[in-house]
Design a protein around this motif. Structure first.
Motif, short mmCIF file in Angstrom:
data_model
loop_
_atom_site.label_atom_id
_atom_site.label_comp_id
_atom_site.label_asym_id
_atom_site.label_seq_id
_atom_site.Cartn_x
_atom_site.Cartn_y
_atom_site.Cartn_z
N VAL A 198 0.85 -1.20 0.00
CA VAL A 198 0.00 0.00 0.00
C VAL A 198 0.87 1.24 0.00
O VAL A 198 0.62 2.20 -0.75
CB VAL A 198 -0.96 -0.01 1.20
N LEU A 199 1.90 1.26 0.82
CA LEU A 199 2.81 2.40 0.85
C LEU A 199 3.47 2.61 -0.51
O LEU A 199 3.51 3.73 -1.03
CB LEU A 199 3.88 2.19 1.93
N LEU A 200 3.95 1.54 -1.09
CA LEU A 200 4.62 1.64 -2.39
C LEU A 200 3.67 2.10 -3.49
O LEU A 200 3.94 3.08 -4.18
CB LEU A 200 5.24 0.29 -2.76
N PHE A 201 2.55 1.41 -3.65
CA PHE A 201 1.66 1.71 -4.77
C PHE A 201 0.84 2.98 -4.54
O PHE A 201 0.76 3.84 -5.42
CB PHE A 201 0.74 0.53 -5.07
N ASN A 202 0.20 3.11 -3.38
CA ASN A 202 -0.69 4.25 -3.17
C ASN A 202 0.04 5.56 -2.90
O ASN A 202 -0.40 6.61 -3.36
CB ASN A 202 -1.64 3.97 -2.00
N HIS A 203 1.14 5.50 -2.17
CA HIS A 203 1.75 6.74 -1.71
C HIS A 203 3.05 7.10 -2.41
O HIS A 203 3.43 8.27 -2.42
CB HIS A 203 1.97 6.66 -0.19
N ILE A 204 3.76 6.15 -2.99
CA ILE A 204 5.02 6.46 -3.66
C ILE A 204 4.84 6.46 -5.18
O ILE A 204 5.21 7.42 -5.85
CB ILE A 204 6.13 5.48 -3.23
N LEU A 205 4.27 5.40 -5.73
CA LEU A 205 4.13 5.28 -7.19
C LEU A 205 2.85 5.94 -7.72
O LEU A 205 2.72 6.11 -8.93
CB LEU A 205 4.13 3.80 -7.60
N ALA A 206 1.93 6.30 -6.85
CA ALA A 206 0.64 6.90 -7.24
C ALA A 206 -0.13 5.99 -8.19
O ALA A 206 -0.78 6.45 -9.12
CB ALA A 206 0.83 8.28 -7.83
N LEU A 207 -0.03 4.67 -7.98
CA LEU A 207 -0.83 3.68 -8.69
C LEU A 207 -1.76 3.06 -7.65
O LEU A 207 -1.41 2.08 -7.00
CB LEU A 207 0.04 2.59 -9.32
#
Length: 152
Positions: free
Chosen positions: A132-141
């Motif tokens: 969730v951190l990677l996709f939602n907050h860093i990659l904006a996917l």
């Protein structure tokens, strides 16, 4: 014939069926016509396609090897795992990736024989949380979020 009743073969077939069923649900989604990377089913389709391909390759390898294995000993665990995977895929859109991922992790780890509660809890929170951190907050996917908060 015993190769077709081996635990490895039946597990691969069950994973192949589950992945194919999950992939088929992405084609009936209301937002599937958004096109390529704008659709929320774009990434899951890729992952499920790869999973189907890998399961098919493993099934062919297992059949070619002709290993004589004993029959499936853990029918209940296999059925629970497949049902949990299907529930996980359907729960993602309703309760978000983080909550459904944590619940699925607990079930999967228990089925695979991990019984230490601290390990189960740490893994069930760390892996979906990192995704969730990677996709939602860093990659904006964005992965589907919980109806309770946009953070997870």
């Amino acid at each position: 014939m015993t190769a077709l009743l081996s635990e490895r073969f039946l597990t691969l077939v069950a994973l192949l069926i589950a992945a194919a069923a999950l992939l088929s649900t992405t084609f009936t989604a209301e937002y599937q016509t958004l096109g390529a990377a704008q659709s929320p089913v774009f990434f899951p389709r890729i992952i499920l396609g790869v999973m189907i391909g890998l399961c098919a390759i493993a099934i062919v390898q297992d059949l070619r090897a002709g290993t004589r294995a004993g029959p499936l000993e853990h029918w209940v665990a296999l059925i629970v795992f497949v049902v949990a995977a299907l529930l996980f895929a359907n729960a993602i859109t309703r309760i978000g990736f983080m909550l459904s991922g944590a619940a699925f992790s607990v079930v999967a780890l228990w089925i695979f024989g991990i019984r230490h509660p601290v390990v189960i809890l740490a893994y069930a929170l760390a892996v979906p949380g990192a995704l969730v951190l990677l996709f939602n907050h860093i990659l904006a996917l964005p992965l589907p979020t919980s109806p309770f908060t946009y953070l997870f």
